[in-house]
Design a protein around this motif. Sequence first.
Motif, PDB file in Angstrom:
ATOM      1  N   ALA A   1      -9.303   0.653   6.671  1.00  0.00           N
ATOM      2  CA  ALA A   1      -9.508   1.323   5.483  1.00  0.00           C
ATOM      3  C   ALA A   1      -8.622   2.780   5.732  1.00  0.00           C
ATOM      4  O   ALA A   1      -8.405   3.038   7.047  1.00  0.00           O
ATOM      5  CB  ALA A   1     -10.768   1.618   4.956  1.00  0.00           C
ATOM      6  N   GLN A   2      -8.195   3.556   4.714  1.00  0.00           N
ATOM      7  CA  GLN A   2      -7.373   4.820   5.117  1.00  0.00           C
ATOM      8  C   GLN A   2      -8.737   5.979   5.260  1.00  0.00           C
ATOM      9  O   GLN A   2      -8.214   7.135   5.026  1.00  0.00           O
ATOM     10  CB  GLN A   2      -6.649   5.064   3.851  1.00  0.00           C
ATOM     11  CG  GLN A   2      -5.451   4.214   3.634  1.00  0.00           C
ATOM     12  CD  GLN A   2      -4.557   4.646   2.540  1.00  0.00           C
ATOM     13  OE1 GLN A   2      -4.388   5.872   2.438  1.00  0.00           O
ATOM     14  NE2 GLN A   2      -4.165   3.750   1.637  1.00  0.00           N
TER      15      GLN A   2
ATOM     16  N   ALA B   1      -1.456   5.863  -5.214  1.00  0.00           N
ATOM     17  CA  ALA B   1      -1.844   4.289  -5.159  1.00  0.00           C
ATOM     18  C   ALA B   1      -1.835   3.885  -6.668  1.00  0.00           C
ATOM     19  O   ALA B   1      -1.355   3.131  -7.051  1.00  0.00           O
ATOM     20  CB  ALA B   1      -2.820   3.946  -4.609  1.00  0.00           C
ATOM     21  N   ASP B   2      -2.853   4.819  -7.362  1.00  0.00           N
ATOM     22  CA  ASP B   2      -2.758   4.481  -8.825  1.00  0.00           C
ATOM     23  C   ASP B   2      -1.543   4.667  -9.694  1.00  0.00           C
ATOM     24  O   ASP B   2      -1.298   3.994 -10.621  1.00  0.00           O
ATOM     25  CB  ASP B   2      -4.104   5.396  -9.437  1.00  0.00           C
ATOM     26  CG  ASP B   2      -5.363   5.030  -8.979  1.00  0.00           C
ATOM     27  OD1 ASP B   2      -5.532   4.030  -8.482  1.00  0.00           O
ATOM     28  OD2 ASP B   2      -6.060   6.045  -8.812  1.00  0.00           O
TER      29      ASP B   2
ATOM     30  N   ALA C   1       0.451   3.418   4.570  1.00  0.00           N
ATOM     31  CA  ALA C   1      -0.158   4.334   3.688  1.00  0.00           C
ATOM     32  C   ALA C   1       0.300   5.744   4.247  1.00  0.00           C
ATOM     33  O   ALA C   1       1.508   6.003   4.503  1.00  0.00           O
ATOM     34  CB  ALA C   1      -1.618   4.181   3.870  1.00  0.00           C
TER      35      ALA C   1
ATOM     36  N   ILE D   1     -10.607   6.956   3.269  1.00  0.00           N
ATOM     37  CA  ILE D   1     -10.789   7.559   1.881  1.00  0.00           C
ATOM     38  C   ILE D   1     -11.862   7.185   1.054  1.00  0.00           C
ATOM     39  O   ILE D   1     -11.815   5.854   0.632  1.00  0.00           O
ATOM     40  CB  ILE D   1      -9.533   7.978   1.265  1.00  0.00           C
ATOM     41  CG1 ILE D   1      -8.715   8.646   2.346  1.00  0.00           C
ATOM     42  CG2 ILE D   1      -9.701   8.668  -0.046  1.00  0.00           C
ATOM     43  CD1 ILE D   1      -8.884  10.094   2.588  1.00  0.00           C
TER      44      ILE D   1
ATOM     45  N   THR E   1       0.872  -1.196   0.068  1.00  0.00           N
ATOM     46  CA  THR E   1       0.065  -0.060   0.062  1.00  0.00           C
ATOM     47  C   THR E   1       0.867   1.162  -0.137  1.00  0.00           C
ATOM     48  O   THR E   1       2.092   1.181   0.005  1.00  0.00           O
ATOM     49  CB  THR E   1      -0.723   0.064   1.287  1.00  0.00           C
ATOM     50  OG1 THR E   1      -2.106   0.824   0.964  1.00  0.00           O
ATOM     51  CG2 THR E   1      -0.154   0.233   2.685  1.00  0.00           C
TER      52      THR E   1
ATOM     53  N   PRO F   1      -5.110  -0.131  -1.926  1.00  0.00           N
ATOM     54  CA  PRO F   1      -4.667   1.236  -1.599  1.00  0.00           C
ATOM     55  C   PRO F   1      -5.634   1.710  -0.496  1.00  0.00           C
ATOM     56  O   PRO F   1      -5.789   2.576   0.032  1.00  0.00           O
ATOM     57  CB  PRO F   1      -5.456   2.003  -2.968  1.00  0.00           C
ATOM     58  CG  PRO F   1      -6.329   0.932  -3.492  1.00  0.00           C
ATOM     59  CD  PRO F   1      -5.801  -0.173  -3.044  1.00  0.00           C
ATOM     60  N   ASP F   2      -6.501   0.606   0.032  1.00  0.00           N
ATOM     61  CA  ASP F   2      -7.495   0.840   1.146  1.00  0.00           C
ATOM     62  C   ASP F   2      -7.210   0.266   2.321  1.00  0.00           C
ATOM     63  O   ASP F   2      -8.215   0.140   3.320  1.00  0.00           O
ATOM     64  CB  ASP F   2      -9.011   0.056   0.681  1.00  0.00           C
ATOM     65  CG  ASP F   2      -9.479   0.923  -0.594  1.00  0.00           C
ATOM     66  OD1 ASP F   2      -9.272   2.190  -0.819  1.00  0.00           O
ATOM     67  OD2 ASP F   2      -9.910   0.090  -1.668  1.00  0.00           O
TER      68      ASP F   2
ATOM     69  N   ARG G   1     -12.745   6.740  -2.543  1.00  0.00           N
ATOM     70  CA  ARG G   1     -11.800   7.108  -3.723  1.00  0.00           C
ATOM     71  C   ARG G   1     -12.760   7.140  -4.873  1.00  0.00           C
ATOM     72  O   ARG G   1     -12.683   6.568  -6.046  1.00  0.00           O
ATOM     73  CB  ARG G   1     -10.820   6.076  -3.954  1.00  0.00           C
ATOM     74  CG  ARG G   1      -9.486   5.975  -2.750  1.00  0.00           C
ATOM     75  CD  ARG G   1      -8.913   4.696  -2.849  1.00  0.00           C
ATOM     76  NE  ARG G   1      -8.670   4.238  -4.162  1.00  0.00           N
ATOM     77  CZ  ARG G   1      -7.385   4.764  -4.916  1.00  0.00           C
ATOM     78  NH1 ARG G   1      -6.793   5.568  -4.188  1.00  0.00           N
ATOM     79  NH2 ARG G   1      -6.999   4.193  -6.007  1.00  0.00           N
TER      80      ARG G   1
ATOM     81  N   HIS H   1       0.228   5.800   0.023  1.00  0.00           N
ATOM     82  CA  HIS H   1      -0.634   7.054   0.421  1.00  0.00           C
ATOM     83  C   HIS H   1      -1.644   6.788  -1.001  1.00  0.00           C
ATOM     84  O   HIS H   1      -1.390   6.573  -2.113  1.00  0.00           O
ATOM     85  CB  HIS H   1      -0.011   8.560   0.354  1.00  0.00           C
ATOM     86  CG  HIS H   1      -0.968   9.469   0.367  1.00  0.00           C
ATOM     87  ND1 HIS H   1      -2.191   9.928   0.013  1.00  0.00           N
ATOM     88  CD2 HIS H   1      -1.021  10.364   1.899  1.00  0.00           C
ATOM     89  CE1 HIS H   1      -2.737  10.704   0.614  1.00  0.00           C
ATOM     90  NE2 HIS H   1      -1.949  11.199   1.666  1.00  0.00           N
ATOM     91  N   TRP H   2      -3.149   6.834  -0.575  1.00  0.00           N
ATOM     92  CA  TRP H   2      -4.213   6.877  -1.540  1.00  0.00           C
ATOM     93  C   TRP H   2      -3.893   7.693  -2.856  1.00  0.00           C
ATOM     94  O   TRP H   2      -4.327   7.273  -3.808  1.00  0.00           O
ATOM     95  CB  TRP H   2      -5.302   7.083  -0.968  1.00  0.00           C
ATOM     96  CG  TRP H   2      -5.919   8.415  -0.423  1.00  0.00           C
ATOM     97  CD1 TRP H   2      -5.773   8.804   0.695  1.00  0.00           C
ATOM     98  CD2 TRP H   2      -6.503   9.308  -1.065  1.00  0.00           C
ATOM     99  NE1 TRP H   2      -5.931  10.232   0.924  1.00  0.00           N
ATOM    100  CE2 TRP H   2      -6.736  10.380  -0.231  1.00  0.00           C
ATOM    101  CE3 TRP H   2      -7.233   9.175  -2.320  1.00  0.00           C
ATOM    102  CZ2 TRP H   2      -7.267  11.425  -0.836  1.00  0.00           C
ATOM    103  CZ3 TRP H   2      -8.001  10.557  -2.804  1.00  0.00           C
ATOM    104  CH2 TRP H   2      -8.098  11.610  -2.061  1.00  0.00           C
TER     105      TRP H   2
END
Length: 317
Positions: A195-196, A127-128, A155, A198, A121, A141-142, A200, A123-124
């Motif tokens: 989960a973060q 992540a992509d 994260a 967030i 993982t 990412p979660d 998304r 930071h969200w």
Amino acid sequence: MYTVVVLALPDAIAFDMATPIETFGRVRLPDGRPGYRLVVAGHEPSVQAGPLRLAIDEELDAIERADLVVVPGRNDPLQPSPPAVLAALRAGAERGTRIASICVGAFTLAEAGLLDGRDATTHWLAADELARRHPAVRMNPDVLYTDNGSILTSAGAASGLDLCLHIVQRDYGVAVAADAARLAVAPLHRPGGQAQYIVRNRATSRTSTLERALSWIEANAHRDLTLADIAAAAGMSVRTVTRRFKDETGQSPMQWVSGVRIRHAQDLLETTDHTVDRIAAQTGFPSTSNFRAQFGQLLGVTPGAYRKVFRPQSSRV
């Protein structure tokens, strides 16, 4: 005593470096002995970390004597890492040294090939991009952190503290980790799978053809919406709006609506003392049970648990 090497990279994020130094550096065993020896190592005599210039204790060969290497994020994680650093990390991994990343430090681990085929993982927001650049990494990412045994990732910044406390608990047990958490004024147990916080649901293009529909959903998500309502707001057929959502957001229109409702609910949980029943009704969920189920599915925690983190003075759930 375990030796922890905090890697000093060019353009390192100062917070990411300070987190392991402060967390591991303050660990004390029941007899008062320190639990960790801290070393800052790098391939240059000093590095710039934001507005700070940091002197380096030891060179990269310190990794050879480390039980744990912590890799901080860099302000520009897309910049190539020094080859000597990547080689030292690979050599450490081959010896079985534990290597952990904080935030976007996962880019350095991925660049070294240490995350290929592993859960990871970051930071969200990043992540992509990490997944795009390193498709062999099993990106999640979660979550707050991942633990593959010898390779660990976390994260965003606060999740680095969660990961450090998780490592202390692995090394010395719950009691020592709890003392470390109290010193950090942090909760001991935030599971890595949490989960973060967030949702998304972001369109992939700033010139989205769905801009009109997205704005309309933002203002009307509290209503009992149907797919036909969204299509009418977008000025498209149901078939076309469904295809556009899939292409531009990776979600169905109703999945997007759920994400908007959850974000609105997060805001109410953080800023009001409204009951969960009332928040469910205010944000457009058909029932409280449906709200709880979707909230838990997207964020990995209950609405009440979320409120305790972000509005701890409130006792109403």
